[in-house]
Design a protein around this motif. Structure first.
Motif: not given
Length: 413
Positions: A196, A67, A60, A187-193, A63-64
């Motif tokens: 954080v 961006l 996660f 992959l799952i924790q990329t959007v639902a970690p 990813l942030v």
């Protein structure tokens, strides 16, 4: 027609012919210079350490940070590319003497972090050949200097960055495949970690586009003669691809270490990258570690030296006329300090870390002011509002990098 459609490209600024590369190669060289400048010894250590601490949830943070990095580089490359001028020259015109401040911060930070890059080179050669750290420093410095002294130094530098960058990526990918990481969980924790860590996000942003790194590719692009409104499309693509190359390397290294961590292996805190590679591949891992960290370090030495010298051009035409030798002097100075001290100067690195974090909001803020209020410096180009908005949001995010660094510095004094 809008001004952006009618204004011709600006006249080229002075640059060293030996370091200039024209055509599409100018974009590729700039793109890889930015990417490999970001992928240094600190990049490897940060990624490994946070993977150990956060596990799959670190995806996660990656990813942030990517961006935010893209938002920053889209603006920096476009503003510098359209103006056809380096960041410090734009800053001086927008806010008198601010360019000298920006240059001083970048050159100081670049010099001190280059000492760390030299230290990374010695770790690599020690792992590969058992060389003494001082010998490894001298050998690596000689290699970097040779790149700038060949007849077509610009072509040599750009091609070397591409080749070494791809080699580093392939070696790390092999380690990632061998360690068999839990890709689905990542992959799952990329959007639902599960966890954080904004400290991790801030650190990654500072390590990828902090200090001199954010300007490395854009300055290289301008020095290669790539500039003007008609190049906006290519400038945009190159800036994003440069960040994506860095992101791919970050993800691959993350997966390599994640695979090792999930097996329950205990990694050495003093050298987590080496122990992760060794845990995955045994003795071969030590060789892979040596090769990867040396490539990461030597490309960062070249990138830091070139970019820091580009900021010294604010002192006058003589820096451009003697550019290759100024770069060589920068490498020699970094190496000499390391050899004399025998290790990374911790105090200087702490101060440079704070400066490095401060450069990002300071320099980006000035450039965004140019885009917003100084259309004359962009030759009448109408700057897209959407790009300015995401740039401002990214600028606000950079304070999450700078403020904690300064507070940490003050606490340590």
């Amino acid at each position: 027609m809008t001004p952006s459609e009618t204004t011709p490209a600006p006249e080229p600024s002075a640059e060293s012919p030996a370091l200039k590369v024209s055509g599409r190669s100018g974009f590729v060289g700039a793109m890889f210079l930015m990417a490999v400048s970001a992928i240094g010894p600190g990049f490897l250590t940060q990624t490994t350490t946070f993977t150990i601490q956060l596990g799959a949830a670190f995806a996660f943070a990656i990813l942030v940070s990517v961006l935010v990095d893209i938002a920053i580089q889209l603006n920096v490359w476009r503003i510098i590319g359209i103006s056809g001028r380096r960041a410090q020259d734009l800053a001086n015109d927008a806010v008198p003497r601010s360019g000298y401040v920006l240059s001083a911060l970048d050159v100081f930070g670049g010099l001190v972090f280059n000492i760390g890059n030299i230290a990374g080179c010695t770790l690599g050669l020690q792992a590969l050949f058992g060389l003494d750290v001082r010998v490894g420093a001298l050998v690596s410095a000689a290699f970097a200097i040779a790149v700038f002294l060949v007849r077509r130094a610009g072509v040599a530098m750009d091609r070397l960055m591409v080749v070494l960058g791809l080699a580093m990526l392939l070696l790390t990918t092999y380690v990632a495949i061998t360690s068999t990481p839990p890709v689905g969980d990542a992959l799952i924790q990329t959007v639902a970690p599960e966890t954080v860590s904004w400290l991790a996000v801030a650190t990654l942003i500072g390590g990828t586009v902090g200090g001199y790194i954010v300007y490395a590719g854009a300055h290289r692009m301008v020095d290669n003669g790539v500039r003007g409104v008609d190049q906006v499309g290519e400038i945009t693509r190159a800036s994003v691809l440069g960040i994506l190359i860095t992101a791919v390397m970050r993800v691959v290294l993350f997966l390599a270490v994640l695979g090792v961590v999930t097996t329950g292996a205990e990694l050495d805190e003093a050298n987590p990258v080496a122990s992760a590679f060794t845990a995955a591949l045994g003795e071969t891992g030590r060789i892979f570690f040596g090769a990867v960290i040396w490539i990461a370090a030597i490309t960062s030495v070249i990138g830091a030296s070139y970019t820091s010298t580009s900021f010294l051009k604010v002192l006058g035409r003589w820096v451009t006329d003697w550019e290759r030798w100024v770069v060589v002097g920068f490498i020699v100075a970094s190496t000499a300090i390391f050899v004399v001290l025998g290790s990374q100067p911790v105090t200087l690195l702490i101060f440079a870390g704070a400066f490095n974090a401060l450069i990002l909001p300071f320099g980006l803020g000035v450039l965004l002011w140019v885009a917003w209020r100084r259309r004359d410096l962009l030759h009448g180009y109408v700057y897209p509002r959407w790009l300015l908005v995401i740039g401002l949001l990214a600028w606000l995010a950079t304070f999450g990098v700078g403020v904690p660094a300064v507070l940490a510095l003050l606490e340590g004094i």
